[in-house]
Design a protein around this motif. Sequence first.
Motif, short mmCIF file in Angstrom:
data_model
loop_
_atom_site.label_atom_id
_atom_site.label_comp_id
_atom_site.label_asym_id
_atom_site.label_seq_id
_atom_site.Cartn_x
_atom_site.Cartn_y
_atom_site.Cartn_z
N PHE A 38 0.89 -1.26 -0.11
CA PHE A 38 -0.15 -0.05 -0.20
C PHE A 38 0.77 1.06 0.02
CE2 PHE A 38 -2.84 -3.17 1.35
CZ PHE A 38 -4.32 -2.97 0.65
N GLY A 39 0.45 2.51 -0.70
CA GLY A 39 1.18 3.44 -0.62
C GLY A 39 0.00 4.83 -0.60
N ALA A 40 0.71 5.87 -0.51
CA ALA A 40 -0.32 7.11 -0.40
C ALA A 40 -1.20 7.13 -1.63
CB ALA A 40 0.69 8.30 -0.19
N SER A 41 -2.25 7.72 -1.46
CA SER A 41 -3.10 8.35 -2.32
C SER A 41 -3.52 9.74 -2.41
CB SER A 41 -4.28 7.55 -2.33
OG SER A 41 -5.29 7.52 -1.36
N ARG A 42 -4.06 10.14 -3.35
CA ARG A 42 -4.54 11.67 -3.39
C ARG A 42 -5.67 11.89 -2.36
NH1 ARG A 42 -4.32 12.41 -9.71
NH2 ARG A 42 -2.23 12.04 -10.00
N ILE A 104 -4.35 -1.65 11.16
CA ILE A 104 -3.72 -1.59 9.93
C ILE A 104 -3.51 -0.23 9.58
CG2 ILE A 104 -3.70 -2.11 7.55
CD1 ILE A 104 -3.15 -4.31 9.27
N ARG A 105 -4.48 0.67 9.44
CA ARG A 105 -4.37 2.00 8.72
C ARG A 105 -3.36 2.95 9.89
NH1 ARG A 105 -9.78 1.32 6.60
NH2 ARG A 105 -9.81 2.56 4.45
N ALA A 106 -3.61 2.80 11.25
CA ALA A 106 -2.68 3.33 12.17
C ALA A 106 -1.30 3.13 11.77
CB ALA A 106 -3.25 3.21 13.42
N GLU A 107 -0.88 1.74 11.88
CA GLU A 107 0.33 1.28 11.23
C GLU A 107 0.97 1.70 10.45
OE1 GLU A 107 4.05 -0.79 12.91
OE2 GLU A 107 2.25 0.25 13.99
N ILE A 108 0.17 1.78 9.19
CA ILE A 108 0.72 2.35 7.96
C ILE A 108 0.95 3.82 8.08
CG2 ILE A 108 0.20 3.05 5.33
CD1 ILE A 108 -1.73 0.42 5.59
N GLY A 109 0.19 4.54 8.54
CA GLY A 109 0.35 5.92 8.81
C GLY A 109 1.61 6.23 9.57
N ARG A 110 1.84 5.37 10.86
CA ARG A 110 3.05 5.41 11.55
C ARG A 110 4.13 5.27 10.98
NH1 ARG A 110 6.57 2.83 14.45
NH2 ARG A 110 5.78 0.82 13.88
N LEU A 111 4.33 4.13 10.23
CA LEU A 111 5.52 3.49 9.60
C LEU A 111 5.72 4.54 8.45
CD1 LEU A 111 5.38 -0.01 9.30
CD2 LEU A 111 6.91 1.03 10.58
N MET A 112 4.79 5.08 7.70
CA MET A 112 5.27 5.86 6.54
C MET A 112 5.13 7.34 6.78
SD MET A 112 5.81 3.57 4.40
CE MET A 112 5.94 4.30 3.04
#
Length: 115
Positions: A38-42, A104-112
Motif C-alpha cells: 500500500f502507498g499514499a493516495s490523493r 492496520i491504517r494506524a500502523e501504515i500511517g506511523r511507518l510511512m
Amino acid sequence: MIVTDARVRRAVKREGVPSCEIEVHTNDAGMPELLAYFGASRDNDYDMIAVVKNDAKTEIDWYDNNMHNAFTNVTDELFDTPTMKTDWGERESFKEQVLSFPGIRAEIGRLMDWS
C-alpha cells in the motif's frame, strides 16, 4: 476471497515508491498467504499498489529473500476479468478487507509518516 488476517510487516520501496508491506492471510486454498503493498493516495487514504504471492517454502527459504522468482505479482490474476479489465469492485473489496483489520491504517500511517 475473504481476508482472515492481516498484519503490517514493514515499510519498503516497491519499484521506487514508498509503500508498506502487509502480510495477508485468506480463505483461498490456492493463495492462503499474500503480501499486499500500500502507498499514499490523493484522497488521504491508501492505494493498493500490488499483491504478491510467495511460492517459496519457509523450510528451504528461511531468509525471506524477495529477490528471487518465488515472489510473483498476482494483482492482475486476482482482479482482472476474462475480458482483461480490472474488476474494481473485487479489488476495492480486498483492499478494504485488509485496511479494516484493527490497527492496520494506524500502523501504515506511523511507518510511512503520512498522518
